[in-house]
Scaffold this active site. Structure first.
Site, short mmCIF file in Angstrom:
data_model
loop_
_atom_site.label_atom_id
_atom_site.label_comp_id
_atom_site.label_asym_id
_atom_site.label_seq_id
_atom_site.Cartn_x
_atom_site.Cartn_y
_atom_site.Cartn_z
N THR A 194 0.82 -1.21 0.00
CA THR A 194 0.00 0.00 0.00
C THR A 194 0.85 1.26 0.00
O THR A 194 2.00 1.26 0.44
CB THR A 194 -0.98 0.03 1.19
OG1 THR A 194 -1.75 1.23 1.14
CG2 THR A 194 -0.25 -0.01 2.52
N HIS A 199 -8.43 2.08 4.80
CA HIS A 199 -9.83 2.30 5.15
C HIS A 199 -10.52 0.94 5.28
O HIS A 199 -9.89 -0.10 5.10
CB HIS A 199 -10.50 3.19 4.10
CG HIS A 199 -9.96 4.59 4.08
ND1 HIS A 199 -10.08 5.43 5.16
CD2 HIS A 199 -9.26 5.27 3.14
CE1 HIS A 199 -9.50 6.59 4.87
NE2 HIS A 199 -8.98 6.51 3.65
N HIS A 202 -10.02 -1.77 2.54
CA HIS A 202 -8.75 -2.49 2.53
C HIS A 202 -8.63 -3.42 3.72
O HIS A 202 -8.08 -4.52 3.61
CB HIS A 202 -7.58 -1.49 2.50
CG HIS A 202 -7.54 -0.69 1.25
ND1 HIS A 202 -7.54 0.69 1.26
CD2 HIS A 202 -7.55 -1.07 -0.04
CE1 HIS A 202 -7.53 1.11 0.01
NE2 HIS A 202 -7.54 0.07 -0.80
#
Ligand SMILES: [Zn+2]
Length: 393
Positions: A194, A199, A202
């Protein structure tokens, strides 16, 4: 069952120690000097610690062409992104082939390039094949066009780690993540790449993957990223918060990846997967538009590219995920694969809308973002607006 083998079979270690290191440091005083860019510094470290196994140095001409045109190294191993050391033609002229070149970060000696090859290359061909565009508005292509016209190839020896390393407490080399997984008895380990805060969408993807694995490696990139990505300090704090409150400590580990983003979309998805294989991960999460930027790649291009390889060529298993969200009718997190309901039932927010809300100090809905994460982002956006961005970035 053991941990997955590194790509190419053996974990590369080009960090020299002891007498060999002493001798090279002494000899470096008489070598030609080359000051490295932040991208090259990151690549040098990634090569040395084995994150780019089987690469032992910057690519020579045969590997470069095989990778650009066919996503393979000259020996046939799968590889999707050129790892090169560009210099200007004038710089190349003063560096003789067959000699050692001392590599510097400003005045800090990093290592030595055992220079074997110097070659020119076609930037537009690389742009088209690797980035699928020749537009210089693409941040990866921009870097390519701005770099030198000559590439230096050869093995490297790392003498000193780069200076001013951030997040040292979260830096684990591939040998260290492998030891960590072994100690915990993890064999199936899933990696999540990432460059954004996590959030709910995910978190859901990571936890779906963790249901079928022994452990989760949350592996954010902290090398060079675009200036409008959320600053790494803020992201790391947001990961700490979400892990503390919502993830089982015995099944999750946060570690940072010192790689530079290329924004090469599908090709970078393959690259990111092979890197995580070297870190000891058996599975790799590939979401929508992985490593993409703007509208250069189709939503699922980073999934489809895996079909161009036999599973054994990559070794690591990709786990593909679709768009995920909270659905009020399902009363839970879901995706377009698992939820039959209408868009009006789904809690979705555009990236622009989320930034607006955070900038205005407004918490996004609980179904979208954990409040612990949202509060950190609100603070960060308000600092940015107050014009203190420089200090945070
Ligand atoms: Zn639903």
């Amino acid at each position: 069952m053991k941990l997955i083998k590194p790509h190419g079979g053996k974990l590369v270690n080009r960090e020299v120690a002891g007498l060999e290191r002493d001798a090279l440091i002494e000899a470096s005083a008489a070598m030609a000097r080359l000051e490295l860019s932040p991208r090259a510094i990151s690549d040098l470290e990634m090569i040395a610690i084995g994150a780019y196994s089987p690469l032992e140095g910057f690519m020579g001409e045969a590997d470069y062409h095989a990778v650009v045109s066919g996503m393979k190294l000259a020996n046939g191993d799968a590889w999707s992104i050129p790892v090169t050391l560009p210099v200007s033609t004038e710089q190349a002229e003063r560096l003789p082939k067959g000699t050692d070149v001392a590599l510097y970060q400003a005045d800090h000696l990093l290592g030595v390039l055992h220079l074997r090859e110097k070659f020119t290359y076609d930037k537009q061909v690389e742009a088209q094949l690797v980035y699928r565009t020749i537009e210089d508005a693409h941040p990866g292509v921009r870097v390519l066009y701005d770099q030198g016209d000559c590439l230096l190839g050869g093995r490297i020896s790392l003498l000193n780690r780069p200076r001013d390393l951030s997040f040292t407490q979260y830096r684990r080399d591939p040998a260290q993540t492998r030891a960590y997984f072994r100690e915990r008895g993890w064999r199936r380990v899933v990696a999540f790449q990432t460059r954004n805060p996590v959030h709910r969408a995910h978190e859901y993807i990571q936890k779906c993957a963790l249901e079928i694995a022994d452990g989760l490696l949350l592996h954010p990139i902290v090398g060079e990223t675009k200036s409008d990505d959320v600053p790494a300090e803020v992201r790391i704090r947001s990961y700490e918060e979400i892990l503390r409150h919502y993830y089982p400590a015995g099944r999750t580990v946060l570690s940072v990846l010192p790689a530079a983003m290329r924004y090469a979309g599908p090709r970078e998805a393959i690259f990111h997967a092979l890197i995580r294989k070297n870190y000891g991960c058996s599975h790799f999460i590939v979401g929508r538009d992985h490593a993409g930027v703007g509208n250069y790649y189709g939503t699922y291009d980073a999934h489809h590219i895996f079909d161009e390889f036999e599973p054994a060529e990559l070794g690591i298993t990709p786990l593909f995920f679709d768009h995920t969200f909270y659905c009020r009718a399902c009363d839970g997190m879901a995706s377009s694969k698992t939820c039959p309901h209408e868009p009006k039932d789904r809690v979705t927010l555009s990236g622009t809308r989320v930034r607006e809300m955070l900038g205005a100090g407004e918490l996004p809905p609980l179904e979208f973002s954990r409040p612990e994460v949202a509060r950190l982002l609100i603070e960060a956006y308000q600092r940015l607006e107050a014009g203190l961005a420089g200090a945070a970035a």
